[in-house]
Design a protein around this motif. Structure first.
Motif, short mmCIF file in Angstrom:
data_model
loop_
_atom_site.label_atom_id
_atom_site.label_comp_id
_atom_site.label_asym_id
_atom_site.label_seq_id
_atom_site.Cartn_x
_atom_site.Cartn_y
_atom_site.Cartn_z
N ARG A 940 0.30 -1.63 -0.23
CA ARG A 940 -0.14 -0.57 0.30
C ARG A 940 0.72 1.68 -0.56
N ASN A 941 1.73 1.24 0.93
CA ASN A 941 2.14 2.43 0.95
C ASN A 941 3.83 2.89 -0.81
N THR A 942 3.83 1.37 -0.90
CA THR A 942 4.71 1.74 -1.97
C THR A 942 3.92 2.46 -3.32
N ALA A 943 2.57 1.44 -3.01
CA ALA A 943 2.19 2.17 -4.47
C ALA A 943 1.37 3.61 -4.23
N ARG A 944 1.19 3.99 -2.73
CA ARG A 944 0.77 5.62 -2.72
C ARG A 944 1.95 6.59 -2.85
N LYS A 945 2.85 5.62 -2.76
CA LYS A 945 4.23 6.69 -2.92
C LYS A 945 3.95 6.80 -4.64
N ILE A 946 3.86 6.31 -4.92
CA ILE A 946 4.11 6.02 -6.23
C ILE A 946 3.14 6.95 -7.04
N MET A 947 1.99 7.17 -6.64
CA MET A 947 1.02 8.04 -7.59
C MET A 947 1.11 9.60 -6.74
N LEU A 948 1.17 9.65 -5.01
CA LEU A 948 1.50 10.59 -5.14
C LEU A 948 2.57 11.42 -6.02
N GLU A 949 3.93 11.36 -5.53
CA GLU A 949 5.21 11.58 -7.07
C GLU A 949 4.16 12.23 -8.22
N ASN A 950 3.40 11.54 -9.26
CA ASN A 950 3.18 11.23 -10.13
C ASN A 950 2.01 12.20 -10.22
N SER A 951 1.36 12.31 -9.45
CA SER A 951 0.24 13.82 -9.74
C SER A 951 1.12 15.14 -8.89
N ASN A 952 1.66 14.85 -7.91
CA ASN A 952 2.31 16.39 -7.89
C ASN A 952 1.54 17.19 -6.99
N GLU A 953 -0.22 16.38 -6.17
CA GLU A 953 -1.16 16.85 -5.03
C GLU A 953 -0.43 16.38 -3.89
N PRO A 954 -1.23 16.86 -3.00
CA PRO A 954 -0.16 16.81 -1.52
C PRO A 954 -0.93 15.84 -1.19
N ASP A 955 -0.66 15.43 0.13
CA ASP A 955 -1.14 13.86 0.52
C ASP A 955 -1.82 14.33 1.94
N LEU A 956 -2.66 13.62 1.70
CA LEU A 956 -4.43 14.31 2.33
C LEU A 956 -4.73 12.81 3.43
N ALA A 957 -3.85 12.24 3.36
CA ALA A 957 -4.26 11.21 4.49
C ALA A 957 -5.33 11.48 5.57
N ARG A 958 -5.86 10.61 5.74
CA ARG A 958 -6.80 10.71 7.22
C ARG A 958 -7.20 12.18 7.89
N GLU A 959 -7.73 12.98 6.37
CA GLU A 959 -8.57 14.33 6.42
C GLU A 959 -9.51 14.03 5.41
#
Length: 962
Positions: A940-959
């Motif tokens: 999960r963490n690896t996939a999410r990191k990849i998508m964060l880098e590609n989207s250039n959007e902020p990390d809004l986990a738990r929001e």
């Protein structure tokens, strides 16, 4: 050995002569063309006779200290009215070297192991600290330029309790408002919490710049005191004599007292009984932050305990604040940036706050930097002008030995930010250990307590250069490639400014907060499109105190209007201007109408022909305050005298000098047909150096006025028409495509045929609407029939169609169970092999996830949006673990697909599509490493990191940002 207290000049005449030379030199620099050097005497007034405003006097004090090798008291700036006053200060000063050397004042305190996450009011917050570590130093208050006094939590608590008791003796109780007009000092902090402990409401107002201005200052503040119905004012001794005058303006005002008078009550009232005030509640007003008292009805922003604590918690989370930090500040504590950002933020996180008077900084900007050095400060903040002063007003010799390597966050906000200034500051102080990544441009406003957007990651300041004409004509920000920019090269910057505009990245919304950009119709705009900035969140005010009409105008449904214009890129905020004519100068709001009205009363000025506006200084990039006034005067000396009068009037009225006073002939200032000043047109004339252009015929002026007014109106109409036209066209295309696609999919027997029709419909929609679809990484799609899972971020209802069009694959989509309640959706999705899961029933959701595992071995990939639902605001939310659990259980690879642009085209809860481009990024498959719970989390963490880098959007986990 030389006596350090001996005056540098034993001959008073020699000292006076030397000082007058300094004054004359500075006055000539400021007014090189018209200043008469023979008019400088010891009793000349610095303001009216010599034209030296507060910043010029600060410069004079710096030069005086260097010339006479002395250190003058901080209050000298506020007290001197004439060169003689300064001369007396010289003889009373001790001789010190002006360069500040290294010191051993580093603050080292034990780390706090826990934080007050449960407290609900400021009173509870201070009490919690007293119980946890009462003797821990909280404040380090500079008593003057050198001496520092520490205040522990216990001392603050005890002194505040005493003051609360004395306030009760004066009749102050729950709900009463008490104004504080004090400089930065120990008593300010005691009084603020003393008012809170009496359950009253503090009203911070700024003290007068100089004693001679107290009367005018109080009269102007009377509007604030009237609106707040202030019952008591705590102020300086000099204001006591004006109590009768002030009470005539403010009927509710019963007492004007000094801190010394409050202290004197202790002996008289120590044995008196006081009624219990009860516990403060989270939704009670903690204090009133007045945005302006200068003109009209002032606006007192109501900030509750819940608002303030939500804001400091969110800011602390965004910057990773801990008790190991040290905050160094010179910001005034009557302003939200200094009061909430510096003091309350430090108070909450058990951060020692080193604080000095703003006068300490203004007279010697180096003192701020040396305080950071001495105390090993890690956090600090200031408006843009402060960084400019540090670039231009500090000599290299005064920085010998300076070390700023401890600074990890240096916030820049409260006024327009110049890329030139932040670059120049970082370049100059990098050799003194300052990290460019520490410079953090931010955005906030009183209506959101103080902070709203912060950079959420460590980085250098982000500056986007966008096409000037495109931005001006369409409001769309089209970034251009600039290559390395040499900000120090004026020609380089001027050439760039001719065809582009720099926009400063101000970060993303604080945790739990949201922003959006809307058009003139109140509809949300896509990214890169300029509009009005609105926000919401737990820090948001409930409105303005005793101003229901202004409160009503603040709200747009559940959103609050900021009055600022801006845009977003990858969810980050970029400001482009202000909707209203408010000017922000040195962290203060200035209303042009007030100064215009006052200048109109001066002899020699044409009434009603004055414009006040802000314009970027081409040399420094900072905003300057400009006064444009029409006059019939032609004599150079008379015109200079009028300029001096306007300068003095500006300072006396606003406490801030003008940067430029431009006198122009009659009929220069543009007006509307109804006679209103067109400030934006005045600004254009000023910046294009066309103020003194030859006067044209009336018909020519009228024609130009019509054309200049018609052009922006036409552009707005054209933009609005284009938006409506595209929205209607897209809905028309969808209306034409949907019936045949739905019928064919529901009637065709073969699933492959159904998929072909659906794919044709998706691609037709994209092509017919002129949407540019870019696909990156198509080679990562598996070509064989081996099973795999697809995960994608969820930004819009268009996401499924985009996946259909981009991948060419037949997917097993996983959709929310609520769609089964809609016949048309259910019939269509069932034929495509969609699986439905329950999002709200935990037991049912777990059962659905287990059933999904049975479909994962199919050659058609199981396609899941792990965020669970879509969100209107840019950002990647928490991923549910179901897809990753299946991948680990079945030992199947996961193919991450990142979708960009679909949110801007059609947001959640919006039926108004916008034109835009779509980008699909297909990343290489990632494989599970292991078969246990930790493997699931790692995948999960690896996939999410990849998508964060590609989207250039902020990390809004738990929001939650719905």
């Amino acid at each position: 050995m030389e006596n350090p207290t001996k005056p540098p000049y034993s001959d008073p005449k020699q000292a006076a002569h030397s000082l007058l030379g300094l004054v004359t030199e500075l006055a000539i620099e400021i007014n090189p063309d018209s200043f008469d050097s023979s008019s400088v005497y010891l009793d000349s007034t610095l303001d009216q006779d010599l034209g030296l405003d507060s910043l010029a006097r600060a410069e004079l004090i710096q030069r005086t200290e260097q010339q006479f090798t002395i250190t003058l008291p901080t209050q000298t700036l506020a007290e001197i009215e004439t060169p003689r006053d300064l001369l007396n200060a010289i003889f009373n000063a001790e001789q010190h070297p002006t360069a500040i050397k290294a010191s051993a004042d580093k603050i080292e305190l034990p780390s706090a192991s826990i934080y007050p996450d449960h407290v609900e009011t400021l009173q509870e917050l201070l009490h919690w600290h007293v119980e946890q570590h009462g003797d821990r130093p909280h404040l380090y208050v500079y008593q003057d330029a050198v001496n520092v006094e520490s205040i522990s939590y216990q001392t603050l608590y005890q002194q505040a309790k005493l003051i609360a008791s004395h306030l009760q003796d004066l009749g102050i109780g729950p709900g009463d408002t008490v104004a504080i007009m004090l400089p930065t000092c120990n008593a300010y902090f005691y009084c603020f919490f003393g008012i809170l402990f009496s359950r009253a409401i503090p009203v911070p107002i700024y003290p007068p710049a100089r004693p001679s201005q107290i009367e005018d200052h109080l009269v102007r503040h009377s509007k604030i005191l009237q609106n707040a119905e202030t019952k008591l004012l705590i102020t300086v001794e000099q204001a006591k004599g004006l109590s009768t005058l002030l009470k005539l303006h403010v009927p509710a005002l019963e007492h004007i007292v000094t801190t010394e008078e409050i202290d004197s009550l202790s002996a008289e009232s120590s044995s008196s009984e006081h009624h219990p005030t009860g516990q403060a509640q989270p939704d009670e007003i903690a204090f009133l932050q007045y945005t302006s008292g200068s003109t009209g009805v002032p606006k007192g922003v109501k900030l509750t305990h819940a608002n303030l604590l939500a804001n400091v918690r969110a800011m602390g989370k965004a910057v990773g604040a801990t008790s190991d930090d040290v905050f160094v500040s010179w910001l005034p504590v009557y302003h939200d940036m200094g009061l909430i950002g510096a003091w309350f933020g430090s108070l909450y996180h058990a951060i020692p706050l080193v604080i000095m008077s703003p006068l300490n900084f203004l007279t010697q900007p180096k003192r701020w930097l040396w305080a950071l050095h001495h105390h090993r400060g890690t956090l600090t903040a200031a408006p843009n002008f402060a960084y400019e002063l540090c670039v231009s007003k500090i000599a290299d010799d005064d920085l010998d030995g300076l070390d700023l390597s401890s600074v990890r966050h240096c916030w820049n906000g409260a006024e327009p930010i110049s890329p030139t200034t932040i670059d120049a500051f970082s370049r100059r102080y990098q050799k003194y250990g300052f990290a460019p990544e520490a410079m953090n441009p931010v955005y906030g406003l009183a209506e959101s307590s103080v902070g709203l957007t912060f950079p959420l990651n460590t980085r250098k300041p982000r500056v986007e250069w966008v096409e000037r004409q495109t931005m001006m004509n369409t409001g769309k920000a089209v970034s251009i490639e600039t290559g390395p920019i040499e900000y120090g090269q004026t020609n380089n910057i001027n050439e760039l400014l001719e065809h582009s505009i720099p926009l400063i990245g101000l970060g993303h919304p604080l945790p739990g907060h949201q922003i959006r950009i809307v058009d003139s119709q109140g509809r949300e705009l896509p990214e890169h499109q300029e509009g009005e900035l609105e926000f919401k969140g737990p820090s948001s005010t409930s409105g303005y105190y005793r101003s229901p009409d202004k409160t009503a105008g603040l709200y747009h449904d559940e959103w609050l209007r900021t009055g600022d214009r801006g845009l977003t890129m990858e969810g980050e905020l970029f400001l482009t201007g202000r909707i209203k004519d408010i000017i922000i100068k040195a962290g203060r709001n200035i209303y042009p109408q007030e100064l215009e009205s006052a200048v109109s009363q001066l002899a020699g000025v044409r009434k009603g022909c004055i414009a006040v506006f802000a314009s970027a200084n081409p040399k420094t990039g900072t905003e300057q305050l400009v006064v444009l006034a029409e006059t019939k005067l032609e004599d150079a000396h008379k015109k200079q005298r009028l300029r001096d009068e306007i300068q003095n009037l500006s300072f006396n009225l606003l406490g801030i000098p003008t940067d430029v006073v431009e006198l122009c002939p009659p009929h220069t200032v543009p007006k509307t047909s109804s006679g209103k000043i067109r400030r934006s047109a005045c600004k254009t004339l000023f910046e294009e150096n066309k103020l003194n252009a030859p006067q044209r015929a009336v018909w020519w002026q009228a024609t130009r006025l019509f054309l200049s007014s018609a052009k922006p109106a036409f552009i707005r109409f054209k933009r609005l028409a284009a938006d409506w036209g595209f929205a209607c066209y897209m809905w028309l295309i969808m209306a034409l495509l949907t019936p045949p696609v739905w019928l064919l999919v529901t009637l065709l027997p073969a699933k492959s045929a159904c998929w072909s029709v659906a794919r044709w419909g998706a691609r037709s929609l994209i092509k017919l609407t002129g949407t540019k679809l870019t696909i990156e990484g198509i080679e990562h799609l598996p070509n064989d029939d081996s099973p795999y899972l697809v995960i994608a971020n969820h930004a819009s209802y268009l996401d499924g169609l985009v996946l259909l069009a981009a991948t060419g694959k037949e997917h097993q989509f996983v959709a929310k169970a609520e769609l089964k309640g809609n016949f048309f959706a259910r019939a269509f999705l069932n034929k495509l092999g969609t699986h439905f899961v329950d999002r709200f029933d935990t037991q049912k959701s777990l059962s659905d996830s287990r059933q999904l595992a049975a479909f994962a071995d199919s050659p058609w990939p199981l396609t899941i949006f792990p965020e669970g639902t879509l969100y209107r605001m840019a950002g990647l939310h928490e991923f549910h673990l179901g897809a990753f659990q299946i991948a680990v259980e079945k030992q199947l690879p996961i193919l991450p697909i990142t979708l960009k642009g679909t949110r801007s085209i059609l947001r959640d809860k919006s039926l108004f599509p916008r034109k835009g481009d779509i980008e699909v990024i297909i990343s290489p498959p990632i494989h599970p490493e292991g078969s246990d719970w930790q493997a699931t989390l790692a995948l999960r963490n690896t996939a999410r990191k990849i998508m964060l880098e590609n989207s250039n959007e902020p990390d809004l986990a738990r929001e939650s940002t719905r």
